[in-house]
Design a protein around this motif. Structure first.
Motif, short mmCIF file in Angstrom:
data_model
loop_
_atom_site.label_atom_id
_atom_site.label_comp_id
_atom_site.label_asym_id
_atom_site.label_seq_id
_atom_site.Cartn_x
_atom_site.Cartn_y
_atom_site.Cartn_z
N THR A 85 0.86 -1.10 -0.11
CA THR A 85 -0.11 0.07 -0.05
C THR A 85 0.92 1.18 0.12
N THR A 89 -0.09 5.14 -1.54
CA THR A 89 -0.11 6.28 -0.80
C THR A 89 0.86 7.19 -1.20
N PRO A 161 -4.54 6.48 11.27
CA PRO A 161 -4.39 7.80 11.18
C PRO A 161 -4.70 8.28 12.58
N TYR A 188 3.48 6.84 7.41
CA TYR A 188 2.32 6.48 6.36
C TYR A 188 0.99 6.80 6.98
N CYS A 189 0.72 6.22 8.30
CA CYS A 189 -0.43 6.65 9.03
C CYS A 189 -0.73 8.24 9.00
N SER A 192 -1.91 9.21 5.67
CA SER A 192 -3.61 9.16 5.40
C SER A 192 -4.03 10.25 6.06
N GLU A 193 -3.87 10.75 7.12
CA GLU A 193 -4.17 12.01 7.82
C GLU A 193 -4.07 13.25 6.78
N LEU A 202 -8.25 9.25 1.23
CA LEU A 202 -7.16 8.31 0.66
C LEU A 202 -7.62 7.19 -0.32
N TYR A 203 -8.91 6.52 0.01
CA TYR A 203 -9.50 5.66 -0.91
C TYR A 203 -9.49 6.10 -2.47
N ALA A 247 -4.95 1.31 6.76
CA ALA A 247 -5.00 2.48 5.79
C ALA A 247 -3.89 2.68 4.81
N GLY A 248 -3.24 3.96 4.92
CA GLY A 248 -2.20 4.22 3.76
C GLY A 248 -0.92 3.62 4.06
#
Length: 353
Positions: A85, A89, A161, A188-189, A192-193, A202-203, A247-248
């Motif tokens: 991922t 990202t 995040p 990387y979290c 995402s934020e 993000l998606y 997430a990311g």
């Protein structure tokens, strides 16, 4: 027989057969090599996609989608990709930078609504630092909040995040930003934020750079072996039985073919300058870069309970994506085995001997 020796024997047999059959048929050794890797690591099944830049990829399913029912793996199966991922990202962040929405070298806190940092040095962290794993987080020096959320006041079901915000506000950095490279999930979290802060979900951002890659639940299960039987990952109490929470940092899922279409594209990381003091491989813009005599190679791998994934973008444009529905004991070692084997077959020097 040790796994690495078993894989080495499989490589030798595969290469010997390829040489023997070279003048008789266009037999392709890669599916057998990847299946030997799968068997050596006791992985139930997998999907692989590979081919040259500008060409049509080959797509194969390996082993079983359901090891109990012995249902064969569909080559188009969608699987969790864990840390694969991160390049997605990174690409989404780079797209915002190219559009002028964010600046890679401006401190993160200057463009996001973050709480006051526990460590004032965090105010110097930029997006480029995170993309290159030079933000100052180092789980080997302390711990990884993604795998120990309770140590920053989080819970196992907390999206990464939110976990990143807690880490930012409650933990010191392990190093000053941009002084050394240490692979870290928590950065990387934070990215995402960042995407959410800039009104770029993000998606949706990942879907734009990699059509066919998704987040959330999938129909195709991943598996854990409890010593007696195979259990679907989602039914266990494993910390990341729901990988989408990452997430990311590691929450996406994809078919091998969809990820290949993203990975095979040209990447800025292949032309990025090595950071000062880099000796050997280094991280840049979401990828691990391996300088070589034939040009730089890009790689990444993902490793969680019930999940192993790897991508190789070689200097000659040949790209391989391998996704498996089970996990390995040592992700770094498994990646190294596969990287060396693929480079051997491609007759490329991928890292110093």
């Amino acid at each position: 027989m040790p796994k690495i020796l078993l894989l080495f024997v499989a490589i030798c047999v595969t290469v010997a057969a390829a040489l023997f059959l070279n003048t008789r048929s266009p037999w392709d050794p890669l599916p057998e090599l990847l299946d030997a890797f799968r068997t050596a690591h006791s992985l139930p099944g997998g999907v692989i996609t590979y081919g040259p830049r500008g060409g049509q990829p080959s797509v194969y399913g390996l082993g079983d989608a359901d090891p109990g029912a012995r249902r064969p793996m569909d080559a188009n199966a969608r699987l969790h990709i864990a840390s694969l991922t991160k390049p997605l990202t990174a690409n989404a962040v780079l797209s915002l930078a190219e559009a002028g929405v964010i600046a890679l070298d401006t401190p993160l806190a200057a463009q996001m609504d973050l709480p006051p940092p526990f460590d004032p040095r965090a105010l110097d962290i930029t997006r480029r630092h995170i993309l290159s794993h030079r933000a100052g987080f180092d789980w080997r020096a302390s711990f990884d909040p993604v795998f120990a959320p309770e140590r920053v006041g989080g819970t196992p079901d907390m999206p990464c995040p939110a976990l990143a915000r807690l880490t930012w506000a409650s933990r010191p950095l392990d190093h000053a930003p941009d002084t050394s490279e240490h692979y870290a999930n928590i950065g990387y979290c934070l990215l995402s934020e960042l995407l959410a802060a800039k009104d770029h979900d993000l998606y949706q951002s990942v879907a734009q750079v990699a059509p066919g890659v998704n987040f959330g639940a999938i129909a195709q299960p991943h598996w854990l072996f409890d010593g007696a039987k195979w259990l679907p990952l989602a039914t266990t109490d494993t910390l990341h039985s729901d990988p989408s929470l990452l997430a990311g940092a590691g929450g996406a899922n994809s078919t091998a073919a969809a990820y290949w279409r993203f990975a095979v594209q040209s990447h800025m990381a292949q032309t990025s300058a090595a950071p000062e003091g880099a000796d050997g491989s280094y991280y840049a813009l979401g990828w691990r870069v391996w300088p070589g005599p034939q040009g730089p190679h890009l790689t990444h791998f993902g490793h969680l309970p019930g999940i192993f994934s790897a991508v190789f973008v070689l200097s000659d444009g040949f790209t391989l994506v391998a996704l498996f529905n089970g996990g390995v004991q040592d992700g770094a070692r498994a990646f190294s085995e596969l990287f060396d084997a693929v480079c051997f077959l491609r007759e490329l020097t991928c890292r110093p001997s």
